[in-house]
Write a protein that holds these residues in place. Structure first.
Motif, PDB file in Angstrom:
ATOM      1  N   TYR A  84       0.838  -1.210   0.000  1.00 14.17           N
ATOM      2  CA  TYR A  84       0.000   0.000   0.000  1.00 14.17           C
ATOM      3  C   TYR A  84       0.874   1.262   0.000  1.00 14.17           C
ATOM      4  O   TYR A  84       0.629   2.206  -0.762  1.00 14.17           O
ATOM      5  N   CYS A  85       1.907   1.275   0.840  1.00 14.12           N
ATOM      6  CA  CYS A  85       2.780   2.453   0.928  1.00 14.12           C
ATOM      7  C   CYS A  85       3.503   2.720  -0.391  1.00 14.12           C
ATOM      8  O   CYS A  85       3.642   3.881  -0.807  1.00 14.12           O
ATOM      9  N   PHE A  86       3.957   1.666  -1.047  1.00  9.75           N
ATOM     10  CA  PHE A  86       4.642   1.865  -2.328  1.00  9.75           C
ATOM     11  C   PHE A  86       3.661   2.352  -3.399  1.00  9.75           C
ATOM     12  O   PHE A  86       3.999   3.222  -4.204  1.00  9.75           O
ATOM     13  N   ARG A  87       2.430   1.791  -3.397  1.00  9.79           N
ATOM     14  CA  ARG A  87       1.441   2.209  -4.407  1.00  9.79           C
ATOM     15  C   ARG A  87       1.017   3.659  -4.221  1.00  9.79           C
ATOM     16  O   ARG A  87       0.708   4.349  -5.194  1.00  9.79           O
ATOM     17  N   THR A  88       0.977   4.109  -2.976  1.00  9.32           N
ATOM     18  CA  THR A  88       0.493   5.465  -2.686  1.00  9.32           C
ATOM     19  C   THR A  88       1.628   6.460  -2.439  1.00  9.32           C
ATOM     20  O   THR A  88       1.392   7.563  -1.952  1.00  9.32           O
ATOM     21  N   ASP A  89       2.833   6.048  -2.785  1.00 10.15           N
ATOM     22  CA  ASP A  89       4.009   6.919  -2.653  1.00 10.15           C
ATOM     23  C   ASP A  89       4.189   7.426  -1.214  1.00 10.15           C
ATOM     24  O   ASP A  89       4.430   8.612  -0.974  1.00 10.15           O
ATOM     25  N   GLN A  90       4.072   6.492  -0.259  1.00  8.22           N
ATOM     26  CA  GLN A  90       4.257   6.834   1.151  1.00  8.22           C
ATOM     27  C   GLN A  90       5.362   5.961   1.765  1.00  8.22           C
ATOM     28  O   GLN A  90       5.196   5.376   2.827  1.00  8.22           O
ATOM     29  N   LYS A  91       6.482   5.871   1.052  1.00  9.03           N
ATOM     30  CA  LYS A  91       7.582   5.027   1.513  1.00  9.03           C
ATOM     31  C   LYS A  91       8.108   5.483   2.869  1.00  9.03           C
ATOM     32  O   LYS A  91       8.512   4.656   3.696  1.00  9.03           O
ATOM     33  N   ASP A  92       8.114   6.774   3.115  1.00  5.43           N
ATOM     34  CA  ASP A  92       8.620   7.289   4.398  1.00  5.43           C
ATOM     35  C   ASP A  92       7.798   6.764   5.568  1.00  5.43           C
ATOM     36  O   ASP A  92       8.340   6.482   6.652  1.00  5.43           O
ATOM     37  N   LEU A  93       6.477   6.623   5.363  1.00  7.65           N
ATOM     38  CA  LEU A  93       5.603   6.078   6.408  1.00  7.65           C
ATOM     39  C   LEU A  93       5.985   4.636   6.717  1.00  7.65           C
ATOM     40  O   LEU A  93       6.046   4.229   7.892  1.00  7.65           O
ATOM     41  N   LEU A  94       6.271   3.869   5.675  1.00  9.62           N
ATOM     42  CA  LEU A  94       6.692   2.480   5.862  1.00  9.62           C
ATOM     43  C   LEU A  94       8.024   2.427   6.610  1.00  9.62           C
ATOM     44  O   LEU A  94       8.178   1.643   7.558  1.00  9.62           O
ATOM     45  N   ILE A  95       8.973   3.244   6.212  1.00  4.06           N
ATOM     46  CA  ILE A  95      10.296   3.261   6.846  1.00  4.06           C
ATOM     47  C   ILE A  95      10.179   3.613   8.326  1.00  4.06           C
ATOM     48  O   ILE A  95      10.803   2.977   9.190  1.00  4.06           O
ATOM     49  N   ASP A  96       9.364   4.615   8.644  1.00  5.13           N
ATOM     50  CA  ASP A  96       9.175   5.017  10.047  1.00  5.13           C
ATOM     51  C   ASP A  96       8.614   3.869  10.880  1.00  5.13           C
ATOM     52  O   ASP A  96       9.046   3.640  12.023  1.00  5.13           O
ATOM     53  N   ASN A  97       7.646   3.132  10.328  1.00  3.22           N
ATOM     54  CA  ASN A  97       7.042   2.011  11.048  1.00  3.22           C
ATOM     55  C   ASN A  97       8.042   0.881  11.279  1.00  3.22           C
ATOM     56  O   ASN A  97       8.093   0.297  12.362  1.00  3.22           O
ATOM     57  N   ILE A  98       8.839   0.575  10.263  1.00  2.80           N
ATOM     58  CA  ILE A  98       9.821  -0.503  10.415  1.00  2.80           C
ATOM     59  C   ILE A  98      10.857  -0.133  11.467  1.00  2.80           C
ATOM     60  O   ILE A  98      11.216  -0.951  12.332  1.00  2.80           O
ATOM     61  N   LYS A  99      11.343   1.092  11.409  1.00  6.11           N
ATOM     62  CA  LYS A  99      12.344   1.526  12.391  1.00  6.11           C
ATOM     63  C   LYS A  99      11.774   1.482  13.802  1.00  6.11           C
ATOM     64  O   LYS A  99      12.461   1.062  14.753  1.00  6.11           O
TER      65      LYS A  99
END
Length: 391
Positions: free
Chosen positions: A129-144
């Motif tokens: 979802y994050c990659f499709r909606t261009d929200q990679k930073d949100l994904l990175i923040d969650n993983i960290k």
């Protein structure tokens, strides 16, 4: 379709087939604990391996020299670096004594990124979802955040070095208890099993096809002497061996049946699994399980007796063709390669204007340029139609 770093292939129609010596077969094994235990339990070859093509396949296997290694690593010793332009995760492995120092970085390859996100944090769908909606930073923040605040998780990380200096990839994530039945172990087991079976049956064996990559193995081994099926056909019995180093699963040995008519038209059906070797089994248990090869002739006769000879020869009508192509393009359609989907669609229109028997149709289907998995799927369907009809 997975694009591996290194691939090698063997085809008995194009390559010479020589017998490997015992020393050449033993040279497949390493000096690790699993290799030593397998060698101590399973050593059926006296001086020469009775399988044509074994020498060539061993040589091809040894041409793939990418260094591979495994490490048990805790999430406390991993840092997220980011993602590359192909949405593959990049991780930093930190010094256990100094958590702020990254010793080296490694990029995900094959299905590692999905496995890491899902197995550890159930984030696979969220990442999509994050990659499709261009929200990679949100994904990175969650993983960290999850790496820093979740309960410690220790897994086995399977690394492989690339073709260039300094390239390190993460190819798989498995449990720390995972027993690594890698390609060298599986190839050794397969050659020993089929050598022993060939000697007992006094039936020569040859490797028909083999596809070897840095992280997987497929090999089709066949008996030379065929079994008659009625007056118009004969059947060549074989064993298909498959293994993956990047999935927690099993080494699979499956019966195959190549049906050949008087004109030399042939097609292969895949029957039941003969042996499943789970990666957590010890060598002694594997040796005991390999005794199932003593019953191959019984299993083969049971399958052959279930083949309807008339069904093989009868020309297919429009309804039967419709059933065949509907089932081929059924539940697994999403998993078939794009070229296979296109070829099936094109072929379904073409064959509707011609008259084919079941054997002729599947002989034509085997000409499709398909992956091992896709062709295995087609051959399983042939097995269903040849034994169960068009229900």
């Amino acid at each position: 379709m997975t694009k591996f770093i290194e691939t090698r292939s063997y085809n008995s129609l194009q390559n010479s087939g020589s017998l490997a010596t015992k020393a050449q077969v033993l040279s497949i094994l390493g000096t690790d604990e699993i290799s030593n235990s397998v060698k101590n339990e399973i050593d059926f070859i006296n001086s020469e391996c009775n399988i044509e093509g074994s020498k060539e396949v061993i040589q091809l296997f040894k041409q793939i020299k990418n260094k591979k290694y495994d490490q048990d690593i805790s999430t406390q010793h991993i840092k997220l670096i980011g993602f590359d332009d192909k949405q593959q995760i990049i991780l930093g492995i930190v010094d256990e004594a100094n958590p702020e120092e990254i010793i080296y970085t490694a990029k995900g390859i094959y299905s590692f990124s999905n496995a890491f996100l899902d197995d550890l944090f159930c984030l696979d769908k969220f990442s999509g979802y994050c990659f499709r909606t261009d929200q990679k930073d949100l994904l990175i923040d969650n993983i960290k955040y999850l790496l820093a605040n979740s309960k410690e998780i220790k897994k086995q990380y399977r690394f492989i070095e690339g073709k260039k200096d300094g390239e390190v990839y993460l190819r798989a994530l498995t449990s720390s208890r995972y027993r690594n039945y890698d390609n060298n172990i599986v190839l050794y087991l397969s050659l020993n099993a089929m050598h022993q079976y060939s000697n007992r049956m006094k039936n020569p064996v040859y490797i028909d096809r083999a596809f070897i990559t840095d992280s997987s193995l497929f090999m089709s081994v066949k008996l030379k002497d065929t079994i008659p099926l009625g007056k118009k056909y004969r059947v060549e019995i074989g064993i298909n061996v498959s293994n993956s180093e990047i999935r927690e699963g099993v080494v699979l040995f499956e019966l195959s049946y190549t049906i050949i008519d008087r004109k030399g038209i042939r097609s292969t059906a895949i029957g039941d699994s003969v042996l499943k070797v789970k990666h957590n089994l010890n060598a002694g248990t594997v040796k005991n399980r390999m005794e199932v090869f003593n019953n191959l002739e019984v299993l083969s006769k049971d399958f052959i007796s279930g083949i309807d000879e008339a069904r093989l020869a009868k020309k297919l009508d429009a309804d039967q063709l419709s059933v065949i192509f509907d089932k081929l393009a059924g539940a697994r359609t999403k998993g078939l390669g794009m070229n296979v989907k296109q070829e099936l669609n094109k072929m379904s229109k073409e064959v509707s204007e011609n008259t084919y028997s079941l054997l002729e149709l599947f002989n034509k289907l085997e000409s499709i340029d398909a992956t091992v998995d896709d062709m295995t799927y087609i051959q399983r369907k042939f097995s269903e139609f040849v034994t169960k009809g068009f229900r």
